[in-house]
Design a protein around this motif. Structure first.
Motif, PDB file in Angstrom:
ATOM      1  N   ARG A  46      61.743  28.328  54.157  1.00 55.40           N
ATOM      2  CA  ARG A  46      62.726  29.384  54.411  1.00 55.40           C
ATOM      3  C   ARG A  46      62.157  30.726  53.974  1.00 55.40           C
ATOM      4  NH1 ARG A  46      68.159  27.131  55.287  1.00 55.40           N
ATOM      5  NH2 ARG A  46      67.755  24.911  55.542  1.00 55.40           N
ATOM      6  N   LEU A  47      62.166  31.656  54.925  1.00 52.96           N
ATOM      7  CA  LEU A  47      61.612  32.988  54.704  1.00 52.96           C
ATOM      8  C   LEU A  47      62.584  34.051  55.215  1.00 52.96           C
ATOM      9  CD1 LEU A  47      58.053  32.203  56.072  1.00 52.96           C
ATOM     10  CD2 LEU A  47      58.648  32.484  53.673  1.00 52.96           C
ATOM     11  N   TYR A  48      62.619  35.174  54.539  1.00 46.48           N
ATOM     12  CA  TYR A  48      63.419  36.310  54.990  1.00 46.48           C
ATOM     13  C   TYR A  48      62.503  37.214  55.802  1.00 46.48           C
ATOM     14  CZ  TYR A  48      67.413  39.422  54.829  1.00 46.48           C
ATOM     15  OH  TYR A  48      68.507  40.167  55.177  1.00 46.48           O
ATOM     16  N   ALA A  49      62.956  37.594  57.001  1.00 44.71           N
ATOM     17  CA  ALA A  49      62.109  38.402  57.873  1.00 44.71           C
ATOM     18  C   ALA A  49      62.973  39.292  58.765  1.00 44.71           C
ATOM     19  CB  ALA A  49      61.203  37.494  58.713  1.00 44.71           C
ATOM     20  N   TYR A  50      62.317  40.103  59.563  1.00 42.65           N
ATOM     21  CA  TYR A  50      62.978  41.126  60.374  1.00 42.65           C
ATOM     22  C   TYR A  50      62.648  40.951  61.851  1.00 42.65           C
ATOM     23  CZ  TYR A  50      63.776  43.082  55.801  1.00 42.65           C
ATOM     24  OH  TYR A  50      64.183  43.254  54.502  1.00 42.65           O
ATOM     25  N   HIS A  51      63.166  39.879  62.430  1.00 40.67           N
ATOM     26  CA  HIS A  51      62.937  39.581  63.838  1.00 40.67           C
ATOM     27  C   HIS A  51      64.270  39.574  64.570  1.00 40.67           C
ATOM     28  CE1 HIS A  51      59.048  38.443  62.381  1.00 40.67           C
ATOM     29  NE2 HIS A  51      59.497  37.362  61.767  1.00 40.67           N
ATOM     30  N   GLY A  52      64.267  40.126  65.782  1.00 40.99           N
ATOM     31  CA  GLY A  52      65.468  40.060  66.595  1.00 40.99           C
ATOM     32  C   GLY A  52      65.537  41.194  67.592  1.00 40.99           C
ATOM     33  N   GLU A  54      69.164  45.860  67.123  1.00 38.23           N
ATOM     34  CA  GLU A  54      68.649  46.859  66.189  1.00 38.23           C
ATOM     35  C   GLU A  54      68.950  46.487  64.733  1.00 38.23           C
ATOM     36  OE1 GLU A  54      69.349  51.537  65.076  1.00 38.23           O
ATOM     37  OE2 GLU A  54      69.773  50.896  67.131  1.00 38.23           O
ATOM     38  N   GLN A  55      70.136  45.978  64.484  1.00 38.82           N
ATOM     39  CA  GLN A  55      70.538  45.615  63.128  1.00 38.82           C
ATOM     40  C   GLN A  55      69.627  44.530  62.542  1.00 38.82           C
ATOM     41  OE1 GLN A  55      74.597  44.345  62.680  1.00 38.82           O
ATOM     42  NE2 GLN A  55      74.294  43.695  60.586  1.00 38.82           N
ATOM     43  N   GLU A  56      69.174  43.605  63.370  1.00 39.34           N
ATOM     44  CA  GLU A  56      68.295  42.537  62.884  1.00 39.34           C
ATOM     45  C   GLU A  56      66.979  43.105  62.360  1.00 39.34           C
ATOM     46  OE1 GLU A  56      68.952  38.627  65.407  1.00 39.34           O
ATOM     47  OE2 GLU A  56      68.707  40.389  66.705  1.00 39.34           O
ATOM     48  N   GLY A  57      66.500  44.151  63.010  1.00 31.39           N
ATOM     49  CA  GLY A  57      65.268  44.795  62.567  1.00 31.39           C
ATOM     50  C   GLY A  57      65.446  45.593  61.288  1.00 31.39           C
ATOM     51  N   ARG A  58      66.659  46.085  61.048  1.00 33.50           N
ATOM     52  CA  ARG A  58      66.938  46.868  59.841  1.00 33.50           C
ATOM     53  C   ARG A  58      67.329  45.989  58.654  1.00 33.50           C
ATOM     54  NH1 ARG A  58      70.445  49.937  62.842  1.00 33.50           N
ATOM     55  NH2 ARG A  58      72.130  49.232  61.493  1.00 33.50           N
ATOM     56  N   VAL A  59      68.237  45.050  58.896  1.00 31.86           N
ATOM     57  CA  VAL A  59      68.811  44.239  57.823  1.00 31.86           C
ATOM     58  C   VAL A  59      68.014  42.965  57.589  1.00 31.86           C
ATOM     59  CG1 VAL A  59      70.887  42.995  57.099  1.00 31.86           C
ATOM     60  CG2 VAL A  59      71.094  45.182  58.281  1.00 31.86           C
ATOM     61  N   GLY A  60      67.493  42.379  58.644  1.00 31.65           N
ATOM     62  CA  GLY A  60      66.742  41.133  58.538  1.00 31.65           C
ATOM     63  C   GLY A  60      67.651  39.918  58.431  1.00 31.65           C
ATOM     64  N   GLY A  61      67.039  38.779  58.234  1.00 34.99           N
ATOM     65  CA  GLY A  61      67.787  37.539  58.129  1.00 34.99           C
ATOM     66  C   GLY A  61      66.881  36.402  57.689  1.00 34.99           C
ATOM     67  N   TRP A  62      67.498  35.238  57.490  1.00 32.10           N
ATOM     68  CA  TRP A  62      66.764  34.051  57.054  1.00 32.10           C
ATOM     69  C   TRP A  62      66.261  33.234  58.239  1.00 32.10           C
ATOM     70  CZ3 TRP A  62      64.970  33.352  52.375  1.00 32.10           C
ATOM     71  CH2 TRP A  62      65.554  34.057  51.325  1.00 32.10           C
ATOM     72  N   PHE A  63      65.055  32.705  58.072  1.00 28.56           N
ATOM     73  CA  PHE A  63      64.411  31.886  59.085  1.00 28.56           C
ATOM     74  C   PHE A  63      63.889  30.615  58.443  1.00 28.56           C
ATOM     75  CE2 PHE A  63      64.347  36.164  60.532  1.00 28.56           C
ATOM     76  CZ  PHE A  63      64.495  36.107  61.905  1.00 28.56           C
ATOM     77  N   SER A  64      63.764  29.591  59.243  1.00 31.47           N
ATOM     78  CA  SER A  64      63.184  28.328  58.808  1.00 31.47           C
ATOM     79  C   SER A  64      61.964  28.038  59.674  1.00 31.47           C
ATOM     80  CB  SER A  64      64.213  27.201  58.957  1.00 31.47           C
ATOM     81  OG  SER A  64      63.592  25.950  58.795  1.00 31.47           O
ATOM     82  N   VAL A  65      60.863  27.691  59.021  1.00 30.64           N
ATOM     83  CA  VAL A  65      59.625  27.378  59.730  1.00 30.64           C
ATOM     84  C   VAL A  65      59.183  25.970  59.335  1.00 30.64           C
ATOM     85  CG1 VAL A  65      57.212  28.011  60.124  1.00 30.64           C
ATOM     86  CG2 VAL A  65      58.910  29.800  59.673  1.00 30.64           C
TER      87      VAL A  65
END
Length: 118
Positions: free
Chosen positions: A10-16, A19-30
């Motif tokens: 689980r990593l926090y990143a800025y993909h999407g 526009e808000q996803e690029g600013r705020v970010g979110g959690w991802f699972s790899v």
């Protein structure tokens, strides 16, 4: 041929795309599976004779740190980087999930899976 696995990192990143996803970010699972020959490491007990999962994690983190609109783009970069940096890897399988994506539905995640071979 054997498989070395990173499961549900689980990593926090800025993909999407939004526009808000690029600013705020979110959690991802790899989750990553790399196919390679580990028979020498089985005999020598030496990390130099295998693909270090710590090194694989650093590759994943490095690519996840680069913001992208599409998960397809991020996943492709991760797979290509693994294949380039670890020549003993014959096949890479990746699952990249955006956890709780902003799409108007309550779901565990949405994402992509891909597999590339040398």
């Amino acid at each position: 041929m054997s498989v070395i696995v990173l499961d549900d990192v689980r990593l926090y990143a800025y993909h999407g795309v939004m526009e808000q996803e690029g600013r705020v970010g979110g959690w991802f699972s790899v989750s990553l599976r790399v196919h390679c020959d580990i028979s020498k490491a089985m005999e020598t007990d030496c990390v130099a004779d295998t693909v270090s999962y710590a090194d694989l994690l650093e590759t994943v983190k490095r690519e996840m740190d680069i913001p992208s609109k599409l998960l397809e783009h991020v996943a492709g970069r991760i797979c290509k980087s693994v294949m380039k940096n670890f020549p003993q890897v014959k096949k890479t399988e990746l699952r990249l999930m955006k956890l709780n994506p902003p799409m108007g539905a309550d779901c565990a995640g949405a994402g992509v899976e891909m597999s590339i071979e040398s």
